[in-house]
Design an enzyme around this catalytic site. Structure first.
Site, PDB file in Angstrom:
ATOM      1  N   CYS A   7      12.747  -6.092  -0.076  1.00  0.00           N
ATOM      2  CA  CYS A   7      12.053  -4.800  -0.199  1.00  0.00           C
ATOM      3  C   CYS A   7      10.628  -5.105  -0.660  1.00  0.00           C
ATOM      4  O   CYS A   7      10.243  -4.799  -1.788  1.00  0.00           O
ATOM      5  CB  CYS A   7      12.753  -3.886  -1.186  1.00  0.00           C
ATOM      6  SG  CYS A   7      14.511  -3.626  -0.851  1.00  0.00           S
ATOM      7  N   ALA A   8       9.843  -5.695   0.210  1.00  0.00           N
ATOM      8  CA  ALA A   8       8.590  -6.329  -0.197  1.00  0.00           C
ATOM      9  C   ALA A   8       7.485  -5.355  -0.556  1.00  0.00           C
ATOM     10  O   ALA A   8       6.615  -5.658  -1.375  1.00  0.00           O
ATOM     11  CB  ALA A   8       8.104  -7.269   0.909  1.00  0.00           C
TER      12      ALA A   8
ATOM     13  N   GLY B 205       3.795  -6.327  -1.450  1.00  0.00           N
ATOM     14  CA  GLY B 205       3.933  -7.759  -1.631  1.00  0.00           C
ATOM     15  C   GLY B 205       3.537  -8.376  -2.943  1.00  0.00           C
ATOM     16  O   GLY B 205       3.247  -9.573  -2.974  1.00  0.00           O
ATOM     17  N   GLY B 206       3.533  -7.636  -4.045  1.00  0.00           N
ATOM     18  CA  GLY B 206       3.188  -8.250  -5.315  1.00  0.00           C
ATOM     19  C   GLY B 206       4.092  -9.425  -5.657  1.00  0.00           C
ATOM     20  O   GLY B 206       3.634 -10.498  -6.054  1.00  0.00           O
ATOM     21  N   LYS B 207       5.398  -9.234  -5.494  1.00  0.00           N
ATOM     22  CA  LYS B 207       6.334 -10.322  -5.784  1.00  0.00           C
ATOM     23  C   LYS B 207       6.324 -11.361  -4.679  1.00  0.00           C
ATOM     24  O   LYS B 207       6.590 -12.544  -4.928  1.00  0.00           O
ATOM     25  CB  LYS B 207       7.729  -9.752  -6.009  1.00  0.00           C
ATOM     26  CG  LYS B 207       7.819  -8.833  -7.213  1.00  0.00           C
ATOM     27  CD  LYS B 207       9.205  -8.255  -7.372  1.00  0.00           C
ATOM     28  CE  LYS B 207       9.204  -7.167  -8.442  1.00  0.00           C
ATOM     29  NZ  LYS B 207       8.444  -5.976  -8.001  1.00  0.00           N
TER      30      LYS B 207
ATOM     31  N   ASP C 174      10.094  -4.961   5.015  1.00  0.00           N
ATOM     32  CA  ASP C 174       9.963  -3.595   4.517  1.00  0.00           C
ATOM     33  C   ASP C 174      10.046  -2.641   5.697  1.00  0.00           C
ATOM     34  O   ASP C 174       9.779  -3.032   6.847  1.00  0.00           O
ATOM     35  CB  ASP C 174       8.646  -3.391   3.764  1.00  0.00           C
ATOM     36  CG  ASP C 174       8.725  -2.232   2.773  1.00  0.00           C
ATOM     37  OD1 ASP C 174       9.118  -2.470   1.620  1.00  0.00           O
ATOM     38  OD2 ASP C 174       8.423  -1.093   3.164  1.00  0.00           O
TER      39      ASP C 174
ATOM     40  N   ASP D  21      14.416  -6.281  -4.792  1.00  0.00           N
ATOM     41  CA  ASP D  21      13.809  -5.374  -5.763  1.00  0.00           C
ATOM     42  C   ASP D  21      14.062  -3.974  -5.224  1.00  0.00           C
ATOM     43  O   ASP D  21      13.265  -3.403  -4.502  1.00  0.00           O
ATOM     44  CB  ASP D  21      12.317  -5.675  -5.890  1.00  0.00           C
ATOM     45  CG  ASP D  21      11.637  -4.800  -6.926  1.00  0.00           C
ATOM     46  OD1 ASP D  21      12.347  -4.243  -7.786  1.00  0.00           O
ATOM     47  OD2 ASP D  21      10.410  -4.670  -6.887  1.00  0.00           O
TER      48      ASP D  21
ATOM     49  N   CYS E  32      13.616  -1.370 -11.611  1.00  0.00           N
ATOM     50  CA  CYS E  32      12.826  -0.980 -12.775  1.00  0.00           C
ATOM     51  C   CYS E  32      13.394   0.333 -13.316  1.00  0.00           C
ATOM     52  O   CYS E  32      12.683   1.294 -13.547  1.00  0.00           O
ATOM     53  CB  CYS E  32      11.342  -0.866 -12.449  1.00  0.00           C
ATOM     54  SG  CYS E  32      10.961   0.075 -10.972  1.00  0.00           S
TER      55      CYS E  32
END
Length: 474
Positions: free
Chosen positions: A286-287, A290-292, A310, A357, A410
């Site tokens: 679940c990009a 793309g932070g991760k 995504d 995520d 989160c």
């Protein structure tokens, strides 16, 4: 399965570098920096509030309280239609976000005496909320407020100040909706719940992640410190830095050359749980933007193949310039229709590591996104848990024997976290749970946290995160 299953709730993985300005990405919510500016810059209100500035803050607050879109997007739209100077924008944003954080308390205070504008139905107006917020939360004096007040408002505020403190319900004490207060109180004692709520109702600091392909944490810290910024190393992430204030960094040379990104320390730790190795095949399921993905690519030293999947084409389009700036050549964005897309199925049994995520309520990010507690409902949580189950099931099929999957949210709700993982493991005996504490300790990160990762704002000074590490057995 609905094609929206892979959409992260309000696109939490986006980052915004200028916290004094709302995000320009309409409909997308960053995990980092979505609140108003916390710098020490003097605001116009401190020199005496004008009627014009007060009315503009009330208008902005009214727009945000409609909850028709994420708060940062609503505020962006408002500032596009109402041109204001930077100092005025900071004041307006801070005022509106304070009301989102403390709406229940302010509403209760406003009802201690008859409203400013009597109506047949008891209703607290945006004007009343703003005036109470400035007086009770911001601590503005009667002298500062006086120039902007209408007839009778000074007396109304003074009368509320004379009232004894009201007896508050649990939801009012927490500044949470009742359904959320009830769910959390079922698993947390009252004193711990109040501490958690207090932390979630406080604006977050700014965390940076150093791109180890471009720089070291020590070098970045030395440069930013020399420029007068107040910052410290993050206590857990070896590549994290925490700034006291939230300066404008979007045009800073270290950002422009890809040496730094904005990323909450808790989000950074997810990369260390996945711990991808050079040359491996890795999927960020679940990009988003793309932070991760950028973190994982740097950990892989830009080797192997890193698929960023995504369902949102716009989000993946935003990833491409970030990948180039970060100096990565191993990232492959893949637009998919759903978790059951043929492009997902082609990787079945071939992948070394998968990060999920998952789309979630985002209630662990209330420090940055206080509107979420008012926009989520029990019904939306139930819908999300169905999506989370479907996504985890589909992502797990990608792993080869011995492969590792990290399921993360989160959220602070157990039904989005442990319940999802426990149900999955009960139906999939070929998977086992690994100790998150042990995995982090093997990388020099000392975080006594139990088998799964639970990060809490009052304890760890991060957003609220949950992560479980799963392994497909040989």
């Amino acid at each position: 399965m609905n094609k929206n299953n892979l959409k992260t709730q309000d696109s939490f993985s986006r980052s915004r570098l200028n916290s004094g300005q709302p995000s320009k990405k309409t409909g997308q919510r960053p995990k980092q920096n979505s609140g108003p500016d916390s710098s020490n810059q003097t605001t116009p209100a401190e020199e005496g509030l004008t009627a014009g500035l007060l009315n503009t803050a009330i208008e902005a607050t009214t727009q945000l309280l409609q909850f028709s879109q994420p708060a940062d997007a609503a505020l962006s739209a408002f500032f596009r239609s109402k041109k204001s100077g930077a100092r005025d924008r900071a004041f307006i944003a801070e005022t509106a976000y304070a009301i989102l954080r403390r709406k229940r308390l302010l509403t209760r205070l406003a009802t201690l005496i008859p409203p400013l504008i009597p109506t047949k139905k008891q209703h607290v107006s945006s004007r009343e909320l703003v005036l109470l917020s400035l007086s009770r939360l911001r601590g503005m004096s009667q002298r500062q407020l006086e120039p902007a007040l209408l007839e009778g408002e000074a007396e109304w505020l003074a009368e509320i100040r004379r009232q004894p403190d009201p007896t508050l319900t649990l939801g009012e004490q927490l500044d949470f909706p009742d359904w959320l207060a009830e769910r959390l109180s079922a698993r947390l004692p009252a004193d711990q719940l109040l501490v958690l709520a207090r932390a979630l109702n406080t604006p977050a600091p700014l965390d940076l992640r150093v791109n180890t392909l471009k720089a070291t944490r020590e070098a970045v810290m030395a440069q930013l410190s020399a420029e007068g910024l107040m910052l410290l190393p993050c206590p857990y992430s070896p590549i994290g830095l925490r700034l006291k204030n939230r300066p404008f960094l979007q045009k800073h040379p270290l950002f422009l050359d890809g040496s730094i990104e904005v990323q909450d320390e808790g989000s950074q730790l997810l990369g260390y749980l996945l711990a991808p190795r050079r040359g491996e095949m890795v999927v960020d399921f679940c990009a988003g933007a793309g932070g991760k993905t950028l973190l994982l690519g740097a950990m892989m030293r830009s080797t192997g193949r890193l698929y960023a999947m995504d369902v949102a084409e716009k989000r993946l389009a935003k990833l491409k310039p970030r990948v180039a700036r970060a100096g990565l050549s191993n990232v492959h964005p893949i637009l998919i229709a759903s978790e059951n897309d043929i492009r997902v199925k082609r990787l079945t049994g071939k992948v070394d590591r998968v990060l999920v995520d998952a789309p979630c309520s985002g209630l662990g990010t209330l420090r940055r996104n206080p509107d979420l507690k008012w926009r989520q409902t029990p019904e939306s949580i139930a819908e999300l848990t169905q999506k989370q189950t479907a996504i985890l099931t589909a992502a797990a099929r990608l792993l080869k024997p011995g492969g590792r999957l990290v399921y993360a949210t989160c959220s602070i709700l157990s039904e989005e976290n442990e319940s999802i993982v426990d149900a999955f493991l009960a139906s999939r005996p070929e998977f086992c749970r690994l100790s998150a504490t042990d995995i982090l300790a093997d990388q020099g990160i000392r975080l006594e946290n139990g088998e799964d990762l639970h990060l809490s704002p009052p304890i760890h000074s991060t957003d609220g995160f949950y992560a479980a590490v799963l392994q497909r057995q040989e």
